[in-house]
Design an enzyme around this catalytic site. Structure first.
Site, mmCIF file in Angstrom:
data_model
loop_
_atom_site.group_PDB
_atom_site.id
_atom_site.type_symbol
_atom_site.label_atom_id
_atom_site.label_comp_id
_atom_site.label_asym_id
_atom_site.label_seq_id
_atom_site.Cartn_x
_atom_site.Cartn_y
_atom_site.Cartn_z
ATOM 1 N N GLY A 1 0.870 -1.480 -0.095
ATOM 2 C CA GLY A 1 0.222 0.008 -0.067
ATOM 3 C C GLY A 1 0.845 1.265 -0.402
ATOM 4 N N GLY B 1 1.416 4.775 1.409
ATOM 5 C CA GLY B 1 1.368 5.572 3.013
ATOM 6 C C GLY B 1 2.608 5.270 4.076
ATOM 7 C CG HIS B 2 3.521 2.288 3.923
ATOM 8 N ND1 HIS B 2 3.262 2.065 5.436
ATOM 9 C CD2 HIS B 2 3.117 1.149 3.384
ATOM 10 C CE1 HIS B 2 2.036 1.740 5.982
ATOM 11 N NE2 HIS B 2 1.700 0.880 4.760
ATOM 12 C CG ASP C 1 0.462 -6.844 0.535
ATOM 13 O OD1 ASP C 1 -0.091 -6.039 -0.290
ATOM 14 O OD2 ASP C 1 0.792 -5.868 1.342
ATOM 15 C CG HIS D 1 -1.258 -1.251 7.463
ATOM 16 N ND1 HIS D 1 -0.512 -1.982 8.094
ATOM 17 C CD2 HIS D 1 -1.022 -0.366 6.581
ATOM 18 C CE1 HIS D 1 -0.274 -2.508 6.782
ATOM 19 N NE2 HIS D 1 -0.345 -1.475 6.062
#
Lengths: 333, 212
Positions: free
Chosen positions: A53, A55-56, A109, A218
């Site tokens: 995802g 956002g990291h 994933d 998350h």
């Protein structure tokens, strides 16, 4: 929550446009900006792909470059990219020597990388997979296969990337990635929540005077929530869990990664590292390679994680090898 | 019919396409009770694209290649969990039928065994977890039994369809362990599983196709 946004729906794509504009050594395939690949593929080298995802940052995209990864597929914030996106990246980065997938232990994933591997196989591309599961807090000893992958995957990228650059075979690069994975342990602590742009408010609430030990990247709940303690005490508690399941001996070498989650100043990260070094020192263990900074973030979460890789001679050499990516540069040491 | 040839298989995908177009809203409402309601959209999209792709490929490609095309197409057009699982099923069925010119009872049993095993492996569900697997498993077993006793295809598929119907009914008493439904656990009691419903639809319409 204050953020620099246009339309939250465009968060990922505008971020990617910024990255491609700033870093010409990166490009994308299949007319899809979420399928990032290096613009300078090396003939005959084992390809390494990752994904997960958004956002990291710098996680995933940020490590595509010399000495690390060849491609990455990213999804929406905290969402898996599709098998098709991973497959497109795979096709592009295969130089005839096969492709290794390195990614974190999350069901979306796994299912998609697995599918991408099957599609690549139909094209005659050999694919192997190593799934990072370094987060000590996410399951008990004996159930390590259930553990999440967090910042420690950086060490897996680094070792495998260096091995691939040395021209090793897919089997060898996979063996090294798996060794780095199995010798890495991470513990995290959060002081505040992350915010998913399209949701717009905190994923979890936590008191001003509280900390969450062992949370996920998350915003998954951790193993305990307690009153915020002095930095040294926080590290003592975290490192105790890491020491409990490693067999460091006097004179051993480790690599240490103190990672900020997006909302903690570097100064505080160095205060945390100071205590990590003291504890290692007390055991006669040498922190031979040290990185302090942001390597795997969780949007604006205040907090940090500590990852330790137990080195052997081979991993020591590979971790020390040079790397040059948009977000991570390392001179041979 | 006693066996499904490549040309029949193309027509079977056309049948599946119509079926999932008709059942789109039913699956959306079923999934919407405990999931994210995208199942009807996923399945209608996946089978529409697959039917088109196998028709374009043509019967000369043969059974195995057509199944591979169907699976790969689904993986691309419907990348949600169920889309990926169904795609995996067809890709594995493609491998299991390599070299087969027709699907008789034996080949059809191999097809569904591979489909079942692929879904189990990729989805990591166990029997009784209230998933598609709970219907695929009795389908494979029924077909293998029929193949063992030399049953003709139409009869074997009818038996498998009946077994699937009973298995689907049995999912009503199970507690969901996977996917978004797992978060609703108790609320799923009494509801038939949406993924398992897809499995039942697939075999029922294959049985009707073979019987026509």
């Amino acid at each position: 929550m204050k953020k620099f946004l246009n339309d939250p729906v465009n968060f990922v794509d505008e971020m990617l446009e910024g990255i491609y504009g700033a870093h010409k050594e990166l490009t994308y395939v299949a007319d899809d900006k979420r399928c990032m690949v290096t613009a300078k593929p090396k003939a005959g080298k084992v390809g390494i792909a990752t994904g997960g995802g958004s956002g990291h940052l710098p996680l995933f995209l940020g490590y595509v470059g010399d000495g690390m990864l060849d491609g990455a597929a990213v999804g929406g914030v905290f969402q898996s990219p599709s098998a098709e996106q991973m497959y497109q990246v795979t096709k592009q980065i295969d130089q005839g020597a096969g492709v290794l997938y390195i990614y974190g232990n999350y069901s979306g994933d796994i299912i998609n990388f697995d599918m991408a591997a099957e599609l690549a196989d139909l094209d005659g591309i050999q694919v192997k997979q190593v799934v990072g599961n370094d987060d000590v807090a996410s399951s008990v000893v004996g159930e390590e296969h259930k553990r999440r992958g967090v910042a420690g995957i950086f060490f897996v990228y680094k070792a495998a990337g260096a091995a691939a650059s040395e021209g090793l075979s897919l089997d060898e690069v996979t063996r090294i990635a798996d060794k780095a994975r199995s010798r890495t342990r991470t513990m995290g602590v959060a002081l505040s929540s992350c915010v998913v742009p399209e949701i717009g408010h905190a994923t979890f609430s936590i008191g001003e005077d509280e900390m969450e030990i062992g949370m996920g990247i998350h915003g998954e709940p951790g193993i305990s929530r307690k009153k915020l303690a002095p930095a040294d005490k926080v590290i003592d508690e975290m490192m105790e869990r890491i020491f409990a399941e490693t067999d460091y001996k006097q004179g051993d070498n480790v690599a240490v990664l103190v990672n900020g989650l997006g909302g903690t100043p570097m100064e505080e990260l160095y205060i945390l590292f100071r205590r990590v070094a003291q504890l290692l020192d007390q055991r006669g263990v040498k922190a031979k390679h040290v990185w302090v900074g942001e390597f795997a973030t969780s949007m604006e979460m205040a907090g940090a994680s500590v990852s330790v890789l137990h080195l052997d001679e081979e991993l020591d050499r590979l971790v020390a090898a040079p790397a040059n990516t948009p977000f991570f540069k390392h001179f041979a040491s | 019919m006693d066996a499904i040839n490549a040309s029949d298989l193309i027509r079977l995908f056309e049948t599946w396409k119509s079926l999932f177009a008709e059942q789109r809203d039913f699956l959306i409402s079923l999934d919407g009770k405990v999931g994210d309601s995208d199942l009807g959209i996923t399945m209608s999209k996946a089978f529409a694209a697959a039917a088109e792709a196998v028709a374009a490929e043509g019967e000369a490609a043969g059974i195995s290649k057509l199944l591979r095309t169907a699976g790969a197409t689904m993986a691309r057009t419907a990348p949600s969990t169920m889309g990926t699982l169904t795609a995996t099923g067809f890709l594995r069925a493609s491998k299991a039928t390599e070299g087969a010119d027709i699907l008789g009872t034996g080949e059809t049993a191999a097809f569904w065994r591979a489909f079942r095993d692929g879904v189990a492996e990729r989805g990591k569900a166990k029997l009784g977890d209230k998933t598609l697997l709970d219907v695929l498993d009795p389908i494979a077993v029924a077909l293998e039994t029929a193949a063992g006793s030399g049953e003709p295809l139409a009869k074997a598929l009818a038996a498998a369809s009946d077994a699937a119907e009973r298995a689907l009914e049995a999912t009503k008493s199970m507690l969901a362990q996977h996917g978004k439904a797992a978060a609703f656990q108790e609320k799923t009691i009494g509801l038939q599983d949406a993924g398992a419903t897809v499995g039942h639809f697939l075999i029922r319409s294959m049985a009707e196709f073979a019987d026509s």
